[in-house]
Design an enzyme around this catalytic site. Sequence first.
Site, PDB file in Angstrom:
ATOM      1  N   ALA A 214       4.618  -2.127   1.023  1.00 23.92           N
ATOM      2  CA  ALA A 214       4.811  -0.678   1.013  1.00 23.92           C
ATOM      3  C   ALA A 214       3.444  -0.078   1.303  1.00 23.92           C
ATOM      4  O   ALA A 214       2.430  -0.558   0.789  1.00 23.92           O
ATOM      5  CB  ALA A 214       5.301  -0.228  -0.349  1.00 23.92           C
TER       6      ALA A 214
ATOM      7  N   HIS B 133       4.087   6.210  -7.604  1.00 23.13           N
ATOM      8  CA  HIS B 133       4.719   4.891  -7.458  1.00 23.13           C
ATOM      9  C   HIS B 133       6.239   5.045  -7.312  1.00 23.13           C
ATOM     10  O   HIS B 133       6.881   4.271  -6.597  1.00 23.13           O
ATOM     11  CB  HIS B 133       4.370   4.004  -8.660  1.00 23.13           C
TER      12      HIS B 133
ATOM     13  N   TYR C  15      -5.673  -5.833  -8.104  1.00 19.17           N
ATOM     14  CA  TYR C  15      -5.906  -4.801  -9.128  1.00 19.17           C
ATOM     15  C   TYR C  15      -5.297  -5.151 -10.484  1.00 19.17           C
ATOM     16  O   TYR C  15      -5.589  -4.509 -11.485  1.00 19.17           O
ATOM     17  CB  TYR C  15      -5.422  -3.425  -8.647  1.00 19.17           C
ATOM     18  N   GLU C  16      -4.432  -6.159 -10.509  1.00 20.93           N
ATOM     19  CA  GLU C  16      -3.857  -6.561 -11.793  1.00 20.93           C
ATOM     20  C   GLU C  16      -4.854  -7.369 -12.622  1.00 20.93           C
ATOM     21  O   GLU C  16      -4.581  -7.685 -13.784  1.00 20.93           O
ATOM     22  CB  GLU C  16      -2.569  -7.365 -11.562  1.00 20.93           C
TER      23      GLU C  16
ATOM     24  N   ASN D 145       5.222   6.747   2.063  1.00 17.82           N
ATOM     25  CA  ASN D 145       4.758   8.125   1.867  1.00 17.82           C
ATOM     26  C   ASN D 145       3.762   8.461   2.964  1.00 17.82           C
ATOM     27  O   ASN D 145       3.169   7.569   3.569  1.00 17.82           O
ATOM     28  CB  ASN D 145       4.066   8.257   0.502  1.00 17.82           C
TER      29      ASN D 145
ATOM     30  N   SER E 101       6.471  -4.009  -2.642  1.00 14.40           N
ATOM     31  CA  SER E 101       7.023  -3.093  -3.650  1.00 14.40           C
ATOM     32  C   SER E 101       8.264  -2.383  -3.137  1.00 14.40           C
ATOM     33  O   SER E 101       8.252  -1.781  -2.072  1.00 14.40           O
ATOM     34  CB  SER E 101       6.002  -2.005  -4.006  1.00 14.40           C
TER      35      SER E 101
ATOM     36  N   MET F 143      -2.348  -1.909  -0.771  1.00 11.11           N
ATOM     37  CA  MET F 143      -3.179  -2.653  -1.736  1.00 11.11           C
ATOM     38  C   MET F 143      -2.849  -4.145  -1.754  1.00 11.11           C
ATOM     39  O   MET F 143      -3.022  -4.809  -2.781  1.00 11.11           O
ATOM     40  CB  MET F 143      -2.957  -2.063  -3.133  1.00 11.11           C
ATOM     41  N   SER F 144      -2.371  -4.666  -0.645  1.00  8.57           N
ATOM     42  CA  SER F 144      -1.964  -6.085  -0.653  1.00  8.57           C
ATOM     43  C   SER F 144      -2.174  -6.697   0.730  1.00  8.57           C
ATOM     44  O   SER F 144      -2.977  -6.216   1.515  1.00  8.57           O
ATOM     45  CB  SER F 144      -0.484  -6.190  -1.038  1.00  8.57           C
TER      46      SER F 144
ATOM     47  N   HIS G 258       8.312  -5.654  -9.177  1.00 13.05           N
ATOM     48  CA  HIS G 258       8.019  -7.018  -8.729  1.00 13.05           C
ATOM     49  C   HIS G 258       8.587  -7.969  -9.772  1.00 13.05           C
ATOM     50  O   HIS G 258       8.060  -8.062 -10.873  1.00 13.05           O
ATOM     51  CB  HIS G 258       6.510  -7.238  -8.628  1.00 13.05           C
TER      52      HIS G 258
ATOM     53  N   HIS H 167      -1.291  -8.638  -7.269  1.00 13.09           N
ATOM     54  CA  HIS H 167      -2.332  -7.888  -6.567  1.00 13.09           C
ATOM     55  C   HIS H 167      -3.672  -8.091  -7.274  1.00 13.09           C
ATOM     56  O   HIS H 167      -3.718  -8.328  -8.484  1.00 13.09           O
ATOM     57  CB  HIS H 167      -2.001  -6.395  -6.571  1.00 13.09           C
TER      58      HIS H 167
HETATM   59  N1  HPA Z   1      -1.894   4.172  -0.539  1.00 12.64           N
HETATM   60  C1  HPA Z   1      -2.113   2.900  -0.933  1.00 12.64           C
HETATM   61  N2  HPA Z   1      -1.146   2.047  -1.195  1.00 12.64           N
HETATM   62  C2  HPA Z   1       0.116   2.467  -1.031  1.00 12.64           C
HETATM   63  C3  HPA Z   1       0.409   3.776  -0.626  1.00 12.64           C
HETATM   64  C4  HPA Z   1      -0.648   4.676  -0.353  1.00 12.64           C
HETATM   65  O1  HPA Z   1      -0.469   5.852   0.002  1.00 12.64           O
HETATM   66  N3  HPA Z   1       1.754   3.870  -0.569  1.00 12.64           N
HETATM   67  C5  HPA Z   1       2.247   2.662  -0.931  1.00 12.64           C
HETATM   68  N4  HPA Z   1       1.264   1.804  -1.211  1.00 12.64           N
END
Ligand code: HPA
Length: 278
Positions: free
Chosen positions: A116, A253, A88-89, A241, A33, A217-218, A64, A86
Site C-alpha cells: 500500500a 491507516h 519500523y516495528e 491515498n 497492508s 514503508m516496505s 497483517h 516492517h
Molecule cells: N506514505 C507512506 N506509506 C504509506 C502511505 C503514505 O502516504 N500510504 C500507504 N502507505
Amino acid sequence: MQEIITQQEINETVSALRARLSITPRVGLILGSGLNTLADSVSGAQIIPVRELPHWPLSTVMGHSGQLVIGALENKNVMVLQGRVHYYEGYHMSQVTLPIRVMHKLGVDVLIVTNAAGGINPNFLPGDVMLITDHLNLAGMMGLNPLIGPNLDEFGPRFPDMSQAYDRSLADIARQSALEAGVTLREGVYAGLSGPSFETPADLRFLHMAGADSVGMSTVPEVTVARHGNMRVLGFSGISNKANLDGSTITTHDEVMEAGRVITPKMEKIIRGVLRAL
Ligand code: HPA
C-alpha cells in the site's frame, strides 16, 4: 534484540518449514497492508502461522495476519506471505527480509511483492494500481540496507547489481495481463522509507523532485535481498491515498485499509494473468 540473522538460523527456519510442506513453491507473493485477501483464493491451501516457525519475525500491525499460505494459484505453486514485518516495528533489516531468504532456499525464483502506498504522482488516484518499474532505496541510502553485515555468499555477491531490480520481462507480462483484464495499470518509481510516521509536505515535495511516483514503508528491503539471490521480481503499489504535497489533508491507516478493498480485486486479476503466463 539479536541483530543479524545468520545462515544457520535461516537453515533452521527452512528445515522447519520444509518438514511441513507438501509441495515445492516456485512463486513467492508478499501481500501489503489491506491486500491480504488474495491468499483466500489459493487452492489446496496449506496454512502455516508464522509464529510456529523459528526465528520468524511476528507482525505487530493491524491488517497483517502473519501466516504463510502455500498451494496453487492458476496452477502455479505459490507461497504467499500474509503479513510482512516492517523495519519500523523494531526488527533488524535481516529479520524483515528473512522470509525472502527462506523462500529462496525452498526453490522460489519469482517474487511478486505488493504494498500500500501514497500516490505522489499527481495523476494517481486512490484505488489505482502502479507497476513498480524501479525504486528509491532511501532507507538504504541512510544506512539501513538489509545486506549490511557479513555477506551470505551462498545467496549472492558482496556488491549485488541493482540496475534491473524489477524484471523487465515480468513487467511486460503484467502490462499485458492488465490490458487483458481491462484494469488500468499505472507505472512508476516507489520510494521506500522507514516510517512509521507519514511524510511531511516537505518530505513529499522532496520525493516528487527526486522522481518518486509512490511512497511507502516496505518492499525495498525485500527486493534488495531477492535480487541478491538473483530472484526475478515483479512489484505493485496499491495507491491508497494521495500524498499531500501542500499539507491540506491528513493520511490515516484506516484510509489505507479501506483502499485495499478496491485495489485487491484489480491486483488479483493482474497477478492471476501473470501466473497463467509464467
Ligand atoms: N506514505 C507512506 N506509506 C504509506 C502511505 C503514505 O502516504 N500510504 C500507504 N502507505
